[in-house]
Design an enzyme around this catalytic site. Structure first.
Site, PDB file in Angstrom:
ATOM      1  N   CYS A  91      -1.370  -2.600  14.802  1.00 54.51           N
ATOM      2  CA  CYS A  91      -1.078  -2.300  13.398  1.00 54.51           C
ATOM      3  C   CYS A  91      -1.611  -3.408  12.494  1.00 54.51           C
ATOM      4  CB  CYS A  91       0.440  -2.166  13.240  1.00 54.51           C
ATOM      5  SG  CYS A  91       0.979  -2.061  11.534  1.00 54.51           S
ATOM      6  N   CYS A 103       3.132   8.347   1.580  1.00 55.16           N
ATOM      7  CA  CYS A 103       3.574   7.328   2.537  1.00 55.16           C
ATOM      8  C   CYS A 103       3.786   6.028   1.760  1.00 55.16           C
ATOM      9  CB  CYS A 103       2.445   7.194   3.564  1.00 55.16           C
ATOM     10  SG  CYS A 103       2.654   5.868   4.714  1.00 55.16           S
ATOM     11  N   CYS A 157       3.549  -5.292  15.804  1.00 53.72           N
ATOM     12  CA  CYS A 157       2.915  -4.387  16.777  1.00 53.72           C
ATOM     13  C   CYS A 157       1.408  -4.669  16.755  1.00 53.72           C
ATOM     14  CB  CYS A 157       3.182  -2.932  16.404  1.00 53.72           C
ATOM     15  SG  CYS A 157       4.929  -2.574  16.180  1.00 53.72           S
ATOM     16  N   CYS A 194       4.981  -7.274   7.632  1.00 50.22           N
ATOM     17  CA  CYS A 194       6.002  -6.846   8.600  1.00 50.22           C
ATOM     18  C   CYS A 194       6.144  -7.915   9.667  1.00 50.22           C
ATOM     19  CB  CYS A 194       5.611  -5.515   9.253  1.00 50.22           C
ATOM     20  SG  CYS A 194       6.869  -4.890  10.385  1.00 50.22           S
ATOM     21  N   CYS A 212      -1.524   1.798   8.051  1.00 52.31           N
ATOM     22  CA  CYS A 212      -0.720   0.917   7.217  1.00 52.31           C
ATOM     23  C   CYS A 212      -1.207  -0.525   7.302  1.00 52.31           C
ATOM     24  CB  CYS A 212       0.758   1.070   7.543  1.00 52.31           C
ATOM     25  SG  CYS A 212       1.402   0.147   8.909  1.00 52.31           S
ATOM     26  N   GLU A 219       0.819  -1.211   0.000  1.00 51.32           N
ATOM     27  CA  GLU A 219       0.000   0.000   0.000  1.00 51.32           C
ATOM     28  C   GLU A 219       0.854   1.264   0.000  1.00 51.32           C
ATOM     29  OE1 GLU A 219      -2.585  -0.229   3.377  1.00 51.32           O
ATOM     30  OE2 GLU A 219      -3.067  -2.318   2.925  1.00 51.32           O
TER      31      GLU A 219
HETATM   32  N1  SAH Z   1       7.578  -0.002  10.699  1.00 50.38           N
HETATM   33  C1  SAH Z   1       7.849   1.375  10.784  1.00 50.38           C
HETATM   34  C2  SAH Z   1       7.236   2.178   9.662  1.00 50.38           C
HETATM   35  C3  SAH Z   1       5.868   1.760   9.220  1.00 50.38           C
HETATM   36  S1  SAH Z   1       4.570   1.961  10.412  1.00 50.38           S
HETATM   37  C4  SAH Z   1       7.428   1.927  12.134  1.00 50.38           C
HETATM   38  O1  SAH Z   1       6.753   1.234  12.878  1.00 50.38           O
HETATM   39  O2  SAH Z   1       7.840   3.053  12.430  1.00 50.38           O
HETATM   40  C5  SAH Z   1       4.398   3.723  10.307  1.00 50.38           C
HETATM   41  C6  SAH Z   1       3.674   4.345  11.441  1.00 50.38           C
HETATM   42  O3  SAH Z   1       2.286   3.974  11.419  1.00 50.38           O
HETATM   43  C7  SAH Z   1       4.228   3.937  12.792  1.00 50.38           C
HETATM   44  O4  SAH Z   1       4.511   5.034  13.609  1.00 50.38           O
HETATM   45  C8  SAH Z   1       3.092   3.110  13.331  1.00 50.38           C
HETATM   46  O5  SAH Z   1       3.099   3.081  14.697  1.00 50.38           O
HETATM   47  C9  SAH Z   1       1.867   3.774  12.726  1.00 50.38           C
HETATM   48  N2  SAH Z   1       0.658   2.945  12.831  1.00 50.38           N
HETATM   49  C10 SAH Z   1       0.527   1.633  12.630  1.00 50.38           C
HETATM   50  N3  SAH Z   1      -0.747   1.223  12.882  1.00 50.38           N
HETATM   51  C11 SAH Z   1      -1.434   2.317  13.255  1.00 50.38           C
HETATM   52  C12 SAH Z   1      -2.785   2.548  13.663  1.00 50.38           C
HETATM   53  N4  SAH Z   1      -3.658   1.564  13.765  1.00 50.38           N
HETATM   54  N5  SAH Z   1      -3.144   3.820  13.985  1.00 50.38           N
HETATM   55  C13 SAH Z   1      -2.246   4.837  13.888  1.00 50.38           C
HETATM   56  N6  SAH Z   1      -0.956   4.680  13.520  1.00 50.38           N
HETATM   57  C14 SAH Z   1      -0.549   3.425  13.211  1.00 50.38           C
HETATM   58 FE1  SF4 Z   2       5.658  -3.238  11.485  1.00 50.41          FE
HETATM   59 FE2  SF4 Z   2       3.325  -2.011  11.800  1.00 50.41          FE
HETATM   60 FE3  SF4 Z   2       4.981  -2.252  13.880  1.00 50.41          FE
HETATM   61 FE4  SF4 Z   2       5.619  -0.565  11.865  1.00 50.41          FE
HETATM   62  S1  SF4 Z   2       3.878  -0.423  13.270  1.00 50.41           S
HETATM   63  S2  SF4 Z   2       6.965  -2.082  12.883  1.00 50.41           S
HETATM   64  S3  SF4 Z   2       4.752  -1.730  10.126  1.00 50.41           S
HETATM   65  S4  SF4 Z   2       3.993  -3.953  12.783  1.00 50.41           S
END
Ligand code: SAH
Ligand code: SF4
Length: 418
Positions: free
Chosen positions: A154, A140, A151, A147, A371, A121
């Protein structure tokens, strides 16, 4: 396709990436994407093909300006060279793209299908001119398909890991949006590696992509307008430090208290926030660039006064900017975004110790612009029972993490000793 859900495997502390089954597609196209090779490599290729090296410039200009979608669109090249180029390279590594729009057209999300059937995406967010600030279009982009970090808030983390993207697959997302915006006389003004994937677990391709995007003879965006976001891969930050680039570094902090951060960012077990912030501070020292710290605000989980104090303690006095982002609700979590008043109170604690703090608005919620959300949607919904199991697991785990975090508070030595 029904993808294995993390509820089948536990959350947060997955020892190895979840590998998803391959989609039923034909063989991959073996030709590399032309945008993934350096100008020097392309010039050498031209020479080896019996041509003059400066043909590279004609190819690069046409490819990066968005004018050419095939090598046949570069009429100034000899026909034989066009044929050899076509046999050796793809002009575009994104096989197919679907675009969805929301916020009255201010947010657009693309789902790109790669040649092996994987989907990734990218999201374009437009910010109209305001208060003397010029109009911006922030893109973005994804660095991996899926990944491995996992987390729990996410959608990409929920999907698991498919594979790294190569350099061309990363930059072709930017080239797609350049062509898309060209029709309106607009351009991409900022690029953030905040789509699917952990950029610093794919550092070679990400650095090569960021270099191509900031090269004046290729994509031509100033390095300062490119942000690499990491959930805290210290070895990756160290590699960036050695390169001394001018890219902006964003660190996904989410929580300063170790027990809570272990729940929200499982990499905390490998690289604790204290080490991540130390590495990021070195990056700031070496490059003179301010670090952006990202905190996704989840109601009742990481938005308390104690969490705000812990973040303030960790970051105060550093060259830092903090972004507070209300969590974009994702289906598999039981969590909600923090209420605006809570986020404002959190921000004020940080501001009181001198940290510049911005509360971000959530863009494109209705098109799943967090994401991985769209790819997850496409992958097929897990059964309601699996979702319920996962939500319960997160409720239990967060309760345990909050208890552990409280225990750390009464025994601060435990934190200091880390
Ligand atoms: N993996 C890297 C970059 C991709 S995620 C990282 O974690 O930094 C990019 C951003 O999107 C991160 O700050 C992540 O915490 C945020 N993100 C992921 N899921 C989200 C959600 N459900 N609501 C808001 N931000 C989110
Ligand atoms: Fe991976 Fe999503 Fe965590 Fe970024 S926020 S490190 S994309 S699992």
């Amino acid at each position: 396709m029904r993808v294995p859900s993390s509820s089948d495997q536990g959350v947060g502390d997955r020892p190895t990436p979840v590998m998803l089954p391959s989609p039923p597609v034909g063989a991959r196209d073996g030709r590399p994407g032309v945008s993934g090779i350096t100008r020097e490599a392309l010039a050498s290729w031209c020479t080896a093909a019996g041509e003059v090296a400066w043909r590279e410039r004609q190819v690069s200009d046409a490819i990066w300006s968005g004018r050419a979608t095939t090598f046949e669109d570069i009429p100034q090249l000899p026909a034989a060279l066009r044929a050899r180029l076509t046999a050796s390279f793809r002009v575009d590594t994104l096989a197919e793209t679907m675009v969805r729009s929301s916020d009255g057209g201010l947010t657009e999300k693309a789902l790109h299908r790669l040649d092996d059937g994987r989907t990734i995406e990218s999201v374009l967010m437009r910010y109209p001119a305001r208060g003397g600030r010029r109009e911006r279009a922030t893109l973005c982009i994804s660095s991996q398909a899926g990944c491995a970090v996992g987390c729990p808030f996410c959608a990409t983390g929920e999907l698991g890991f498919w594979r790294d993207l190569d350099t061309a697959e990363i930059v072709d997302q930017a080239r797609f949006w350049r062509r898309h915006l060209m029709a309106e006389g607009q351009r991409v003004t900022n690029i953030v590696f905040m789509g699917m994937g952990e950029p610093l677990l794919n550092t070679d391709a990400v650095v090569a992509a960021a270099e191509a995007l900031s090269d004046t003879q290729r994509f031509g965006l100033g390095a300062r307008h490119i942000t690499i976001s990491t959930s805290g891969v210290v070895t990756g930050i160290d590699r960036l430090i050695a390169l001394r680039p001018q890219f902006t570094l964003a660190v996904s902090l989410h929580a300063a208290r170790p027990a809570l951060r272990q729940l929200l960012v499982p990499l905390e077990r490998r690289w604790p926030a204290t080490e991540v912030v130390a590495a990021a501070t070195t990056y700031a020292d070496v490059t003179g660039r301010r670090i952006t710290y990202e905190m996704v605000m989840i109601a009742g989980i990481n938005d308390t006064a104690i969490d705000a104090e812990a973040a303030a303690d960790l970051l105060k006095g550093r060259l830092a900017h903090v972004n507070l982002i209300p969590m974009n609700p994702v289906a598999h979590t039981p969590w909600e975004p923090s209420p605006p008043a809570r986020i404002e109170a959190f921000a004020n604690v940080l501001r009181r110790v001198g940290l510049e703090t911005t509360v971000r608005r959530n863009r494109g919620v209705d098109i799943g612009a967090a994401c991985g959300q769209l790819a997850a949607e496409l992958a097929g919904a897990p059964t309601p029972a699996a979702v319920a199991r996962r939500q319960q697991l997160l409720v239990d785990r967060s309760a345990a993490a909050l208890l552990d975090a409280a225990a750390e508070d009464v025994a601060p030595g435990a934190v200091a000793a880390r």
